[in-house]
Design an enzyme around this catalytic site. Structure first.
Site, short mmCIF file in Angstrom:
data_model
loop_
_atom_site.label_atom_id
_atom_site.label_comp_id
_atom_site.label_asym_id
_atom_site.label_seq_id
_atom_site.Cartn_x
_atom_site.Cartn_y
_atom_site.Cartn_z
N ASP A 1 1.28 6.20 -37.76
CA ASP A 1 0.64 6.68 -36.52
C ASP A 1 1.26 8.02 -36.15
O ASP A 1 2.31 8.41 -36.67
CB ASP A 1 0.83 5.67 -35.37
CG ASP A 1 2.30 5.46 -35.01
OD1 ASP A 1 3.13 5.38 -35.94
OD2 ASP A 1 2.64 5.40 -33.81
N GLU B 1 4.74 3.21 -34.12
CA GLU B 1 6.08 3.73 -33.84
C GLU B 1 6.09 4.65 -32.64
O GLU B 1 7.00 4.63 -31.82
CB GLU B 1 6.63 4.45 -35.07
CG GLU B 1 8.13 4.66 -35.03
CD GLU B 1 8.57 5.99 -34.43
OE1 GLU B 1 9.76 6.19 -34.23
OE2 GLU B 1 7.70 6.85 -34.15
C1 LIG Z 1 12.34 10.41 -34.70
C2 LIG Z 1 10.94 9.86 -34.88
N1 LIG Z 1 10.24 10.63 -35.82
C3 LIG Z 1 10.20 9.86 -33.57
O1 LIG Z 1 9.50 10.80 -33.28
N2 LIG Z 1 10.36 8.81 -32.76
C4 LIG Z 1 9.79 8.72 -31.45
C5 LIG Z 1 9.72 7.25 -31.07
C6 LIG Z 1 9.06 7.00 -29.77
C7 LIG Z 1 9.48 6.15 -28.82
N3 LIG Z 1 8.58 6.18 -27.84
C8 LIG Z 1 7.65 6.99 -28.19
N4 LIG Z 1 7.93 7.49 -29.38
C9 LIG Z 1 10.63 9.50 -30.46
O2 LIG Z 1 11.83 9.69 -30.68
O3 LIG Z 1 10.05 9.94 -29.43
ZN LIG Z 2 7.45 10.94 -33.60
ZN LIG Z 3 8.47 9.62 -36.56
#
Ligand SMILES: C[C@H](N)C(=O)N[C@@H](Cc1c[nH]cn1)C(=O)O
Ligand SMILES: [Zn+2]
Ligand SMILES: [Zn+2]
Length: 475
Positions: free
Chosen positions: A99, A165
């Site tokens: 996603d 995610e």
């Molecule tokens: C580090 C990873 N690629 C990422 O972007 N994670 C997101 C996860 C997240 C949690 N809530 C919404 N997205 C982030 O760190 O924002």
């Molecule tokens: Zn991300």
């Molecule tokens: Zn990510």
């Protein structure tokens, strides 16, 4: 060591157009998990991965997770796949997500976000190119390059690719815990490629992540949106209350103003103090990634500490507020403020939630407003810090040196991948973060890109890592 790697690298170069085309197809599927209307596209993206993996000879299962919490929406399936089942080989479990964050050309993109556009300097622009479609496809491409080169795949590969995610990995924890002794039982180690280098030239291996607690603050009053000429000065306005609450959460120097947060943060140890000097990181590269010089700190150490080992609070937006161009004279009847706190050792999710709710309710009550307030966490994911003294990391370090010609830095990451700790706990195995993209990729931002060089060398890196992992003595 790893004698077949040269043949593998050559095949990756020969197949690079095909691999870029695979990324083009993936970027063209707008698999935005945060938008209900895009859910069929998220499902289509999961199916695309499953089809590609099946064509490569992997055994694939689409695991349904039920409904998204508090909605009638089906969660997108988790793609569980296995490539190889040779008991004499090590088994590596890899995770990624298919996603992406929302994106619209009108946000300020130079090109269509869901079209992979390759610039002359090698930037491959498109939503999800670096986060996380490029890295996920990296694993598939590594399989294909081995097959075409006729090189034995060095390990058994277990794959877990999710579609939620970017919205808190809804439903995934239960599956991972349930499969710790099931589908994931053979895993000897875990590898996740879903973060970024600290700069643009030096690769890194990552052993820590911040957690994230994401909150909604709802303020409502009138039964419907109102004409501000007719009702301005008459009705108490939800937006006025909300911006005052939001302004009370953090100051312009990034200091979190909520009592009970700073108190939970682990103190800086003397050992840790010395850690930051050795990291290749320059404020100049940060300015480049930021697109400005508007940093809170002007020095490397405090900047890295602020990103890795202290919490931060960010204000993201207000649902229900007028945000278009022009001048709509409306009083919104209900507004929902969105903010998140990036959490660090030794913060606890529940303790943090209690502190936030208590504080927001207190600030609201002091406003003396007749409006109604609701404040609640939308999703929460834990921080993770692991030991890089493990064969999983030494294999990745050797692979990095072989592909990039330099020893990697050992870094922590300011972003969050909520399921990382879950994998560690459910399998009892070491987890490594092995990034493909660089600091200027603009994940979550406009004009997200992955450099062609990072994609192609990154595919070599993932394959090389699997070869070194197969050879590394266990510790
Ligand atoms: C580090 C990873 N690629 C990422 O972007 N994670 C997101 C996860 C997240 C949690 N809530 C919404 N997205 C982030 O760190 O924002
Ligand atoms: Zn991300
Ligand atoms: Zn990510």
């Amino acid at each position: 060591m790893a004698p077949q790697l040269d043949g593998y690298f050559q095949k990756v170069d020969e197949l690079s157009d095909k691999f870029i085309d695979r990324l083009r197809q993936a970027v063209a599927i707008p698999s935005v998990s945060a938008e209900a209307a895009r859910r069929p596209d998220v499902v289509r993206m999961g199916q695309f991965l499953a089809d590609e993996l099946t064509k490569l000879g992997a055994s694939v299962e689409l695991r349904q997770l039920g409904k998204q919490e508090g909605t009638d929406l089906d969660l997108p399936p988790v793609v569980l796949a296995r490539y190889g089942n040779d008991k004499s080989k090590r088994t590596i479990l890899v995770y990624g997500h298919y996603d992406v964050q929302p994106a619209q050309k009108s946000d300020g993109w130079d090109t269509e976000p869901f079209e992979l556009v390759i610039k002359e300097d090698g930037r491959m622009c498109g939503r999800g190119s670096t986060d996380d479609k490029g890295p996920v496809l990296g694993w598939l491409n590594a399989i294909e390059a081995h097959q075409v080169a006729g090189i034995d795949f060095p390990v058994n590969l277990l794959m877990c690719f999710e579609g939620m995610e970017e919205y808190g990995s809804d439903g995934l924890d239960d599956l991972v815990y349930a499969e710790g002794k099931g589908f994931f039982a053979d895993a000897d180690a875990v590898c996740i490629s879903d973060n970024y280098w600290l700069g643009t030239e030096k690769p890194c291996l990552t052993y820590g992540l911040r957690g994230v607690n994401y909150y909604n603050i709802e303020v409502s009053g009138p039964g419907a949106d109102l004409h501000s000429g007719v009702f301005g000065g008459t009705a108490q306005e939800p937006m006025t209350d909300l911006v005052r609450i939001m302004a009370s959460l953090v100051d312009s120097e990034g200091r979190i103003l909520i009592p009970g947060i700073a108190e939970q943060v682990a103190p800086v140890t003397p050992d840790e103090e010395g850690l930051y000097d050795g990291i290749s990181f320059s404020m100049e590269t940060l300015y480049e990634s930021l697109g400005s010089k508007t940093t809170i700190f002007d020095d490397k150490k405090r900047t890295l500490m602020a990103r890795w080992r202290f919490p931060s609070l960010s204000l993201h937006g207000i649902e229900g507020a007028f945000s278009g161009s022009g001048a709509k004279t409306v009083i919104p009847a209900k507004v929902i403020g969105k903010f998140s706190i990036r959490t660090v050792p030794n913060m606890e999710i529940e303790k943090t939630n209690e502190a936030v709710v208590r504080y927001v309710e207190e600030v609201f009550s002091k406003l003396g407003s007749k409006n109604t307030l609701k404040v609640y966490p939308q999703h929460c994911g834990r921080w993770w810090v692991a030991s890089p003294n493990h064969w999983n990391f030494s294999a990745a370090a050797k692979a990095t040196e072989r592909v990039w010609g330099v020893k990697p830095d050992f870094t922590r990451e300011g972003g969050s991948i909520p399921v990382t700790l879950t994998f560690e706990q459910a399998t009892g195995k070491n987890v490594l973060l092995l990034p493909m993209g660089s600091s200027t990729d603009g994940a979550h931002s406009i004009n997200e890109k992955l450099d062609k060089r990072n994609y192609i060398e990154g595919i070599k890196l993932l394959g090389a890592y699997l070869h070194y992992v197969a050879e590394e003595p266990m510790n």
